[in-house]
Design an enzyme around this catalytic site. Structure first.
Site, PDB file in Angstrom:
ATOM      1  N   ASP A 171      -6.263   7.453  35.899  1.00 53.01           N
ATOM      2  CA  ASP A 171      -7.584   8.074  35.980  1.00 53.01           C
ATOM      3  C   ASP A 171      -8.126   8.387  34.587  1.00 53.01           C
ATOM      4  OD1 ASP A 171      -9.816   9.121  37.315  1.00 53.01           O
ATOM      5  OD2 ASP A 171      -8.584  10.113  38.823  1.00 53.01           O
ATOM      6  N   GLU A 206     -11.679   4.000  35.975  1.00 50.84           N
ATOM      7  CA  GLU A 206     -12.635   4.414  34.951  1.00 50.84           C
ATOM      8  C   GLU A 206     -14.059   4.605  35.476  1.00 50.84           C
ATOM      9  OE1 GLU A 206     -10.975   5.349  32.807  1.00 50.84           O
ATOM     10  OE2 GLU A 206      -9.292   4.021  32.504  1.00 50.84           O
ATOM     11  N   TRP A 207     -14.214   4.543  36.822  1.00 50.53           N
ATOM     12  CA  TRP A 207     -15.492   4.863  37.467  1.00 50.53           C
ATOM     13  C   TRP A 207     -16.655   4.004  36.966  1.00 50.53           C
ATOM     14  CZ3 TRP A 207     -14.973   9.993  34.529  1.00 50.53           C
ATOM     15  CH2 TRP A 207     -13.714  10.546  34.737  1.00 50.53           C
ATOM     16  N   GLY A 208     -16.354   2.818  36.413  1.00 50.31           N
ATOM     17  CA  GLY A 208     -17.402   1.929  35.938  1.00 50.31           C
ATOM     18  C   GLY A 208     -17.947   2.259  34.565  1.00 50.31           C
ATOM     19  N   ASP A 228     -16.580   7.714  42.463  1.00 53.80           N
ATOM     20  CA  ASP A 228     -15.760   7.875  43.655  1.00 53.80           C
ATOM     21  C   ASP A 228     -16.553   7.589  44.929  1.00 53.80           C
ATOM     22  OD1 ASP A 228     -13.732  10.755  42.634  1.00 53.80           O
ATOM     23  OD2 ASP A 228     -13.733   8.678  41.986  1.00 53.80           O
TER      24      ASP A 228
END
Length: 545
Positions: A171, A206-208, A228
């Site tokens: 994460d 990395e959530w983009g 998320d």
């Protein structure tokens, strides 16, 4: 979960060695022999040649993850057949560790949640023929506030390897301001150099950020392309729109990851759950489910266990489906497959049903003088077309076809009809053959009273063609019971097998429905079938077996 970040972008510095180059060539050669070559620049660990599949604890359990829950999922994956279908990874998310490291600087599993440690849990999972995943963060703390790996990368990589970990989800919380790329690369190298030499799949969460898809293939085996997900249609739609644009970056060894599946968590309808699974498969996304698997309903199992849809996701060619048209919320995706077929997804973003169309040539099929076979991967109904690909798609629904050259049809063939809400077969009560025999659901057993032949007239004939499924008394009102009756050509004995998996009576326009099947108690052996207003429920969805 909440994300706390502080980051600045910096140029990516690719690292490598001569030995790494040789290893990459050897892995590439081995993969070619096996039928799936990693994409150029893919991480040279030989993993994830098809999108990873499995389960993750976060969406359902959050910080309430325990050894017992993880092991019960492993048990269910095997007993349900999902492991045999490809669901391999059992992933422990955040909150698995103690609040501080030991005196040697090593991570410590929470002794209450994991009394046998991560190594003991891994041994249990491995004994089932499965693989174990673990979670950490590339910051000083995880997203839930536990010790992060920043500055401890090699120590943690060695711990993971010694415990028998097979996947690391990494994460991006509580960082030090350096780029995600830099911190992920440090962990990549630590995993490659772990003390036991264990191969560990690297999942970048990395959530983009920082356009991870442009550099992810050289650092990880999969990378999150968005924030998320949550258990809602709005979240599904937003993530789909972001991920579908990135097909060029995915391939064997490295995959765009639109986050875990919410199928079965209850926030979406059956139609929306099925759309999520269809679209993730079409986009060659990792199929990591996040529900309470051991307590899955038959409806959820019918989605996750559909091997034809899984095969689209796992196809050895390793191509992500491409959006070839999108007008007014009507999206057409095409995914070339290794055997020359094309998987075509017709996704209706809108709330009302719509007729959607494309053509064989538009989706990349070659010219064929014998036409094309359309295999509906949810209903398993096959039809032949000269080139048009069309279906009425329910609101928020997806129709998924496998298109091949040549002709094929389900008309004139004999099948069992399996209900999505029950996993049971359409059945003539007690092997009865007399007119008026109740039509019910029952455990599938291959009996003649469960075998229906589809005729060109739209009949569903049992017992080799002498008795038909019949709307009692030719009634057309909701609640009309379905019974067995001598075939007579009446419209109350004619049925339409629709692209969305429903079966409607020609005379009434109503759906073949498991009475009360929208509740668990309505899906038991002996429940009678009836006609009911079509509502998209799993108790009105059928597939041919």
């Amino acid at each position: 979960m909440p994300r706390t970040t502080g980051r600045r972008k910096s140029p990516y510095r690719r690292t490598g060695t001569a030995a790494g180059t040789v290893l990459a060539l050897l892995v590439g050669l081995a993969a070619c022999v096996l039928g799936a070559a990693p994409q150029a620049g893919a991480l040279p660990n030989g993993l994830a040649l098809t999108p990873p599949m499995g389960w993750n604890s976060w969406n359902k359990f959050g910080c309430n993850v325990t050894e017992q829950k993880v092991e019960s999922v492993a048990d269910y994956l095997v007993s349900s057949g999902l492991a045999a279908a490809g669901y391999t990874y059992v992933d422990i998310d955040d909150c698995w560790m103690a609040g501080s490291r030991d005196s040697g600087g090593r991570l410590v599993p929470d002794p209450v949640k994991f009394p046998d440690g991560i190594s003991g849990t891994a041994a249990y999972v491995h004994a089932k023929g499965l693989k174990l995943g673990i979670y950490e963060s590339a910051g000083t703390k995880t997203c839930a506030g536990y010790p992060g790996s920043l500055g401890h990368e090699q120590t943690d990589a060695n711990s993971f390897a010694s415990w028998g970990v097979d996947l690391l989800k990494y994460d991006n919380c509580n960082d030090d301001g350096t780029s995600a790329q830099q911190r992920d690369t440090t962990m990549r190298d630590a995993l490659a150099n772990n003390s036991s030499g264990r191969a560990i799949l690297f999942s970048l969460c990395e959530w983009g950020v920082d356009n991870v898809w442009t550099w992810g293939a050289g650092v990880g085996n999969m990378w999150r392309t968005t924030g998320d997900i949550n258990d809602s249609y709005g979240s599904l739609l937003s993530i789909f729109h972001a991920n579908v644009k990135l097909a060029q970056y995915a391939g064997p060894g490295g995959w765009n990851d639109p986050d875990m599946l919410e199928v079965g968590n209850g926030g979406m309808s059956f139609t929306e759950d099925r759309s999520e699974f269809s679209l993730w498969a079409e986009m060659a996304a990792p199929l990591i489910t996040g529900n309470d698997l051991p307590n899955s309903t038959a409806a959820t199992a019918s989605i996750l266990g559909n091997r034809d849809v899984v095969a689209v996701d796992q196809d050895a060619l390793g191509k992500q489906g491409v959006q070839i048209s999108s007008t007014g919320g009507l999206d057409v995706l095409a995914k070339p497959l290794a055997n020359g077929d094309v998987s075509v997804a017709l996704f209706n973003e809108n709330s009302a049903a719509a007729t959607m169309s494309t053509t064989a040539s538009a989706v990349g099929m070659p010219a064929s003088s014998n036409g094309y076979s359309l295999d509906n991967l949810w209903s398993h109904v096959k039809t032949t077309t000269s080139g048009a690909i069309s279906a009425t798609v329910p609101g928020h629904g997806t129709v998924l076809f496998r298109v091949s050259t040549g002709s094929a049809t389900s008309t004139g063939t004999t099948h069992t009809l399996v209900g999505a809400s029950s996993g049971r077969c359409v059945d003539a009560f007690d092997n009865g053959t007399t007119p008026g025999t109740k039509i019910e659901i029952w455990d599938c057993n291959g009996g003649a009273n469960q075998k229906a032949t589809l005729t060109a007239a739209g009949e569903l004939r049992l017992y080799g063609g002498t008795q038909c499924l019949d709307a009692t008394g030719a009634a057309t009102t909701a609640g009309t019971k379905v019974e067995l009756w001598t075939c007579n050509g009446g419209t109350n004995q004619q049925w339409r097998l629709n692209a969305d998996g429903t079966i409607t009576g020609v005379q009434s326009g109503l759906c073949l429905d498991v009475t009360g099947g929208d509740q668990p108690a309505g899906n038991v052996n002996g429940t009678q079938l009836e006609l009911w207003n079509c509502n998209g429920g799993a108790n009105q969805q059928w597939r041919l077996n």
